[in-house]
Structure formats: structure tokens, C-alpha cells
Design a protein around this motif. Structure first.
Motif, PDB file in Angstrom:
ATOM      1  N   MET A 165       4.318  10.801  -1.115  1.00 17.27           N
ATOM      2  CA  MET A 165       3.164  10.062  -1.418  1.00 17.27           C
ATOM      3  C   MET A 165       3.148   8.956  -2.174  1.00 17.27           C
ATOM      4  N   LEU A 166       4.362   8.917  -3.122  1.00 15.42           N
ATOM      5  CA  LEU A 166       4.521   7.559  -3.793  1.00 15.42           C
ATOM      6  C   LEU A 166       4.966   6.445  -3.086  1.00 15.42           C
ATOM      7  N   GLU A 167       5.592   6.837  -1.925  1.00 15.10           N
ATOM      8  CA  GLU A 167       6.262   5.642  -1.204  1.00 15.10           C
ATOM      9  C   GLU A 167       5.220   4.613  -0.973  1.00 15.10           C
ATOM     10  N   SER A 168       5.814   3.384  -1.222  1.00 13.04           N
ATOM     11  CA  SER A 168       4.827   1.977  -0.936  1.00 13.04           C
ATOM     12  C   SER A 168       5.436   1.252   0.158  1.00 13.04           C
ATOM     13  N   TYR A 169       4.647   0.699   0.825  1.00 14.73           N
ATOM     14  CA  TYR A 169       4.959  -0.169   2.000  1.00 14.73           C
ATOM     15  C   TYR A 169       4.394  -1.680   1.617  1.00 14.73           C
ATOM     16  N   GLN A 170       5.185  -2.799   2.182  1.00 15.52           N
ATOM     17  CA  GLN A 170       4.617  -4.088   2.037  1.00 15.52           C
ATOM     18  C   GLN A 170       4.659  -4.623   3.527  1.00 15.52           C
ATOM     19  N   PHE A 171       3.458  -4.992   3.540  1.00 19.77           N
ATOM     20  CA  PHE A 171       2.986  -5.819   4.854  1.00 19.77           C
ATOM     21  C   PHE A 171       3.176  -7.240   5.126  1.00 19.77           C
ATOM     22  N   TYR A 172       3.933  -7.572   5.891  1.00 18.94           N
ATOM     23  CA  TYR A 172       3.958  -9.077   6.361  1.00 18.94           C
ATOM     24  C   TYR A 172       3.494  -9.233   7.651  1.00 18.94           C
TER      25      TYR A 172
ATOM     26  N   CYS B 100       6.476  -4.208   8.503  1.00 20.57           N
ATOM     27  CA  CYS B 100       6.035  -3.523   7.367  1.00 20.57           C
ATOM     28  C   CYS B 100       7.649  -2.867   6.724  1.00 20.57           C
ATOM     29  N   ALA B 101       7.687  -3.201   5.375  1.00 20.46           N
ATOM     30  CA  ALA B 101       8.934  -3.019   4.609  1.00 20.46           C
ATOM     31  C   ALA B 101       8.772  -1.752   3.645  1.00 20.46           C
ATOM     32  N   GLN B 102       9.625  -0.863   3.650  1.00 18.42           N
ATOM     33  CA  GLN B 102       9.492   0.375   3.016  1.00 18.42           C
ATOM     34  C   GLN B 102      10.101   0.049   1.449  1.00 18.42           C
ATOM     35  N   LEU B 103       9.457   0.236   0.357  1.00 21.75           N
ATOM     36  CA  LEU B 103       9.980  -0.130  -0.743  1.00 21.75           C
ATOM     37  C   LEU B 103      11.149   0.877  -1.357  1.00 21.75           C
TER      38      LEU B 103
ATOM     39  N   LYS C 169       0.736  -1.216   0.051  1.00 18.08           N
ATOM     40  CA  LYS C 169       0.017  -0.100  -0.021  1.00 18.08           C
ATOM     41  C   LYS C 169       0.739   1.337  -0.052  1.00 18.08           C
ATOM     42  N   LYS C 170       0.361   2.407  -0.660  1.00 17.48           N
ATOM     43  CA  LYS C 170       0.911   3.657  -0.630  1.00 17.48           C
ATOM     44  C   LYS C 170       0.873   4.134   0.914  1.00 17.48           C
TER      45      LYS C 170
ATOM     46  N   LEU D 299      -0.314   6.562   2.806  1.00 15.87           N
ATOM     47  CA  LEU D 299      -1.491   7.276   3.491  1.00 15.87           C
ATOM     48  C   LEU D 299      -2.371   5.785   3.939  1.00 15.87           C
ATOM     49  N   TRP D 300      -2.421   5.038   2.890  1.00 18.10           N
ATOM     50  CA  TRP D 300      -3.217   3.486   3.287  1.00 18.10           C
ATOM     51  C   TRP D 300      -2.276   2.925   4.204  1.00 18.10           C
ATOM     52  N   ALA D 301      -0.989   2.734   4.013  1.00 20.55           N
ATOM     53  CA  ALA D 301      -0.350   1.965   4.827  1.00 20.55           C
ATOM     54  C   ALA D 301      -0.746   2.427   6.436  1.00 20.55           C
ATOM     55  N   ASP D 302      -0.660   3.714   6.630  1.00 19.23           N
ATOM     56  CA  ASP D 302      -0.816   4.316   8.091  1.00 19.23           C
ATOM     57  C   ASP D 302      -2.078   3.840   8.621  1.00 19.23           C
ATOM     58  N   MET D 303      -3.219   3.901   7.683  1.00 20.81           N
ATOM     59  CA  MET D 303      -4.457   3.222   8.156  1.00 20.81           C
ATOM     60  C   MET D 303      -4.502   1.823   8.387  1.00 20.81           C
ATOM     61  N   LEU D 304      -3.725   1.067   7.801  1.00 24.71           N
ATOM     62  CA  LEU D 304      -3.719  -0.353   7.815  1.00 24.71           C
ATOM     63  C   LEU D 304      -3.008  -0.581   9.046  1.00 24.71           C
ATOM     64  N   LYS D 305      -1.806   0.212   9.407  1.00 22.40           N
ATOM     65  CA  LYS D 305      -0.976  -0.202  10.693  1.00 22.40           C
ATOM     66  C   LYS D 305      -1.957   0.072  11.831  1.00 22.40           C
ATOM     67  N   GLU D 306      -2.796   1.057  11.733  1.00 24.38           N
ATOM     68  CA  GLU D 306      -3.898   1.263  12.841  1.00 24.38           C
ATOM     69  C   GLU D 306      -4.798   0.264  13.089  1.00 24.38           C
ATOM     70  N   VAL D 307      -5.228  -0.408  12.140  1.00 19.12           N
ATOM     71  CA  VAL D 307      -6.372  -1.584  12.201  1.00 19.12           C
ATOM     72  C   VAL D 307      -5.808  -2.749  12.826  1.00 19.12           C
ATOM     73  N   LEU D 308      -4.342  -2.825  12.244  1.00 20.30           N
ATOM     74  CA  LEU D 308      -3.708  -4.217  12.483  1.00 20.30           C
ATOM     75  C   LEU D 308      -3.262  -3.998  14.045  1.00 20.30           C
ATOM     76  N   GLU D 309      -2.878  -2.885  14.473  1.00 21.84           N
ATOM     77  CA  GLU D 309      -2.666  -2.588  15.856  1.00 21.84           C
ATOM     78  C   GLU D 309      -3.840  -2.766  16.668  1.00 21.84           C
ATOM     79  N   ASN D 310      -5.163  -2.171  16.315  1.00 16.66           N
ATOM     80  CA  ASN D 310      -6.206  -2.253  16.923  1.00 16.66           C
ATOM     81  C   ASN D 310      -6.623  -3.838  17.189  1.00 16.66           C
ATOM     82  N   HIS D 311      -6.301  -4.684  16.062  1.00 14.50           N
ATOM     83  CA  HIS D 311      -6.738  -6.098  16.325  1.00 14.50           C
ATOM     84  C   HIS D 311      -5.461  -7.085  16.971  1.00 14.50           C
ATOM     85  N   HIS D 312      -4.645  -6.290  17.357  1.00 15.36           N
ATOM     86  CA  HIS D 312      -3.445  -6.879  18.107  1.00 15.36           C
ATOM     87  C   HIS D 312      -2.744  -7.960  17.103  1.00 15.36           C
ATOM     88  N   ILE D 313      -2.661  -7.575  15.930  1.00 16.21           N
ATOM     89  CA  ILE D 313      -2.066  -8.477  14.932  1.00 16.21           C
ATOM     90  C   ILE D 313      -0.472  -7.928  15.032  1.00 16.21           C
TER      91      ILE D 313
END
Ligand SMILES: [Zn+2]
Length: 98
Positions: free
Chosen positions: A73-80, A58-61, A37-38, A40-54
Motif C-alpha cells: 500500500m505504501l508503494e508510489s507511482y510517478q506518472f509522466y 508510470c515509474a514505480q518509486l 500517487k499511491k 490504489l490511486w495509481a490503478d484508478m488513474l491508469k484506467e482513466v488515462l487509458e479510457n481517454h487514450h492518453i
């Protein structure tokens, strides 16, 4: 389920469809590729994952020098995530991005 260390993906069959190699059985703590994810979305996803204690990795591309040129804004993150949390994390992604 089986696990490919090169793809970082769980597979149902014991031969990797991308690499063509024989795969070992997956372990609970094997890192599985979740999504890319880019920023902006990566930050949202991080928050959701943390809320679920998952737990996630996260690797920055792009490197920091690169992002100065093309803009943050063009920076992407890969989630594992570990396989033990893979399905739960997938559901978070589907809920967030569907
Ligand atoms: Zn593979």
C-alpha cells in the motif's frame, strides 16, 4: 512553453525556477511529470488515462524488495505524459482527485 529535462516539467518562462538553467522550447513528445500517487490511486488513474487514450509512462518509486518490507500500500507511482496530452491528463487528475 519551455521544458526542463531535469524536472520533467513544462514552464512558461525560459529559465527553470528550480534548476536555474536556460530551457529549450518544449516539444510535443517531451515527457511531463503529471502526478505521484499511491498504488490504489495509481490503478484508478491508469484506467482513466487509458479510457481517454492518453499515453503515459508510470515509474514505480520503490523496488520490489522494498515493498515486501513496508507493504504494497505504501508503494508510489510517478506518472509522466507527453506534453501533447499534458493538459488533458491534468484534467483527468483534477477530476479524479478533487
Ligand atoms: Zn528544472
Amino acid at each position: 512553453m519551455y521544458y526542463c529535462q531535469d524536472c520533467h516539467m513544462p514552464y512558461e518562462q525560459d529559465i527553470c525556477p528550480r534548476c536555474g538553467v536556460k530551457l529549450p522550447l518544449i516539444k510535443e513528445d517531451d515527457d511531463c511529470f503529471l502526478v505521484e500517487k499511491k498504488e490504489l490511486w495509481a490503478d484508478m488513474l491508469k484506467e482513466v488515462l487509458e479510457n481517454h487514450h492518453i499515453p503515459y509512462y508510470c515509474a514505480q518509486l520503490m523496488g520490489a524488495g522494498m515493498s515486501l518490507k513496508v507493504g504494497p500500500m505504501l508503494e508510489s507511482y510517478q506518472f509522466y505524459v507527453p506534453y501533447s496530452h499534458y493538459h488533458e491528463a491534468m484534467q483527468c487528475v483534477e477530476t479524479l482527485f478533487s
